[in-house]
Design a protein around this motif. Structure first.
Motif, short mmCIF file in Angstrom:
data_model
loop_
_atom_site.label_atom_id
_atom_site.label_comp_id
_atom_site.label_asym_id
_atom_site.label_seq_id
_atom_site.Cartn_x
_atom_site.Cartn_y
_atom_site.Cartn_z
N ARG A 1 50.61 50.21 15.87
CA ARG A 1 51.40 49.13 16.45
C ARG A 1 50.79 48.64 17.76
O ARG A 1 50.80 47.44 18.06
CB ARG A 1 52.84 49.58 16.66
CG ARG A 1 53.59 49.68 15.36
CD ARG A 1 55.06 50.01 15.59
NE ARG A 1 55.79 49.98 14.35
CZ ARG A 1 56.06 51.05 13.62
NH1 ARG A 1 55.68 52.24 14.02
NH2 ARG A 1 56.72 50.93 12.49
N LEU A 2 50.25 49.56 18.54
CA LEU A 2 49.59 49.19 19.79
C LEU A 2 48.37 48.31 19.51
O LEU A 2 48.14 47.31 20.20
CB LEU A 2 49.18 50.44 20.57
CG LEU A 2 48.57 50.21 21.93
CD1 LEU A 2 49.58 49.53 22.86
CD2 LEU A 2 48.11 51.53 22.53
N LEU A 3 47.61 48.65 18.48
CA LEU A 3 46.47 47.82 18.10
C LEU A 3 46.93 46.42 17.69
O LEU A 3 46.35 45.42 18.12
CB LEU A 3 45.70 48.47 16.95
CG LEU A 3 44.53 47.68 16.37
CD1 LEU A 3 43.46 47.43 17.41
CD2 LEU A 3 43.95 48.38 15.16
N LEU B 1 40.68 51.05 20.38
CA LEU B 1 41.99 51.53 19.92
C LEU B 1 41.97 52.16 18.53
O LEU B 1 43.02 52.56 18.02
CB LEU B 1 43.02 50.40 19.97
CG LEU B 1 43.35 49.88 21.37
CD1 LEU B 1 44.34 48.73 21.30
CD2 LEU B 1 43.89 51.00 22.25
N THR B 2 40.81 52.24 17.89
CA THR B 2 40.77 52.90 16.57
C THR B 2 39.96 54.17 16.64
O THR B 2 39.36 54.52 17.55
CB THR B 2 40.19 51.98 15.48
OG1 THR B 2 38.92 51.53 15.87
CG2 THR B 2 41.11 50.85 15.19
N SER C 1 36.69 42.53 19.05
CA SER C 1 35.85 43.64 18.59
C SER C 1 35.97 44.84 19.53
O SER C 1 36.10 45.98 19.08
CB SER C 1 34.39 43.22 18.49
OG SER C 1 34.24 42.19 17.55
N LEU C 2 35.95 44.58 20.83
CA LEU C 2 36.08 45.65 21.81
C LEU C 2 37.46 46.31 21.72
O LEU C 2 37.57 47.54 21.76
CB LEU C 2 35.85 45.10 23.22
CG LEU C 2 35.98 46.09 24.36
CD1 LEU C 2 34.90 47.17 24.25
CD2 LEU C 2 35.89 45.39 25.69
N ILE C 3 38.51 45.51 21.60
CA ILE C 3 39.87 46.05 21.47
C ILE C 3 39.96 46.96 20.25
O ILE C 3 40.49 48.08 20.31
CB ILE C 3 40.90 44.91 21.36
CG1 ILE C 3 41.05 44.20 22.71
CG2 ILE C 3 42.25 45.42 20.87
CD1 ILE C 3 41.79 42.88 22.64
N THR C 4 39.44 46.49 19.13
CA THR C 4 39.50 47.27 17.90
C THR C 4 38.72 48.57 18.04
O THR C 4 39.17 49.64 17.63
CB THR C 4 38.97 46.45 16.71
OG1 THR C 4 39.73 45.25 16.62
CG2 THR C 4 39.08 47.22 15.41
N TRP C 5 37.55 48.49 18.65
CA TRP C 5 36.72 49.68 18.85
C TRP C 5 37.42 50.70 19.75
O TRP C 5 37.41 51.89 19.49
CB TRP C 5 35.36 49.27 19.43
CG TRP C 5 34.45 50.42 19.65
CD1 TRP C 5 33.80 51.16 18.71
CD2 TRP C 5 34.10 50.97 20.92
NE1 TRP C 5 33.06 52.13 19.32
CE2 TRP C 5 33.22 52.03 20.67
CE3 TRP C 5 34.42 50.65 22.23
CZ2 TRP C 5 32.67 52.80 21.70
CZ3 TRP C 5 33.88 51.41 23.25
CH2 TRP C 5 33.01 52.46 22.98
N ALA D 1 48.94 47.96 27.99
CA ALA D 1 49.60 48.83 28.96
C ALA D 1 51.11 48.86 28.74
O ALA D 1 51.73 49.93 28.75
CB ALA D 1 49.27 48.38 30.38
N LEU D 2 51.72 47.70 28.55
CA LEU D 2 53.16 47.65 28.30
C LEU D 2 53.53 48.33 26.98
O LEU D 2 54.52 49.05 26.90
CB LEU D 2 53.65 46.20 28.27
CG LEU D 2 53.87 45.56 29.62
CD1 LEU D 2 54.16 44.06 29.46
CD2 LEU D 2 55.02 46.23 30.34
N GLY D 3 52.73 48.07 25.96
CA GLY D 3 53.01 48.68 24.66
C GLY D 3 52.93 50.18 24.70
O GLY D 3 53.74 50.89 24.10
N ARG D 4 51.96 50.68 25.44
CA ARG D 4 51.76 52.13 25.53
C ARG D 4 52.81 52.78 26.43
O ARG D 4 53.46 53.74 26.06
CB ARG D 4 50.36 52.44 26.03
CG ARG D 4 50.11 53.93 26.15
CD ARG D 4 48.68 54.24 26.51
NE ARG D 4 47.85 53.94 25.34
CZ ARG D 4 46.57 53.64 25.40
NH1 ARG D 4 45.96 53.56 26.55
NH2 ARG D 4 45.89 53.40 24.31
N ARG D 5 52.96 52.24 27.63
CA ARG D 5 53.80 52.92 28.63
C ARG D 5 55.28 52.55 28.53
O ARG D 5 56.14 53.42 28.59
CB ARG D 5 53.27 52.61 30.02
CG ARG D 5 51.92 53.26 30.24
CD ARG D 5 51.46 53.15 31.68
NE ARG D 5 50.18 53.83 31.84
CZ ARG D 5 49.02 53.22 31.91
NH1 ARG D 5 48.96 51.92 31.84
NH2 ARG D 5 47.91 53.91 32.05
N ALA D 6 55.57 51.27 28.40
CA ALA D 6 56.97 50.84 28.42
C ALA D 6 57.66 51.03 27.07
O ALA D 6 58.84 51.35 27.02
CB ALA D 6 57.07 49.38 28.86
#
Length: 73
Positions: free
Chosen positions: A20-22, A72-73, A66-70, A8-13
């Motif tokens: 880079r977000l990944l 955000l890619t 695995s969930l994060i990668t799925w 959330a911080l990486g995306r919004r702030a």
């Protein structure tokens, strides 16, 4: 919670692009307690709590990373 906050911080702030977000989110989701285990072992203290936390967070990180990668890619 930490990977969600980092995402959330990486995306919004910070307005990070997808790659880079990944990277930021995956780093936030890495297992914990390795340093605590190394220090406990180095000072010859009890390592059972640090060891159990490290093993548990490592096992949990397989699914979360695995969930994060799925997602955000």
């Amino acid at each position: 919670m930490q990977p969600a906050a980092a995402c959330a911080l990486g995306r919004r702030a910070f307005g990070l692009d997808r790659h880079r977000l990944l990277a930021v989110t995956v780093c936030a989701g890495l297992p914990t307690a390795q340093n605590a285990f190394v220090h406990a072992a180095g000072y010859r203290l009890r390592t059972d709590v640090a060891r159990d936390t490290m093993v548990g967070s490592t096992l949990l990180s397989f699914g979360t990373l695995s969930l994060i990668t799925w997602l955000l890619t």
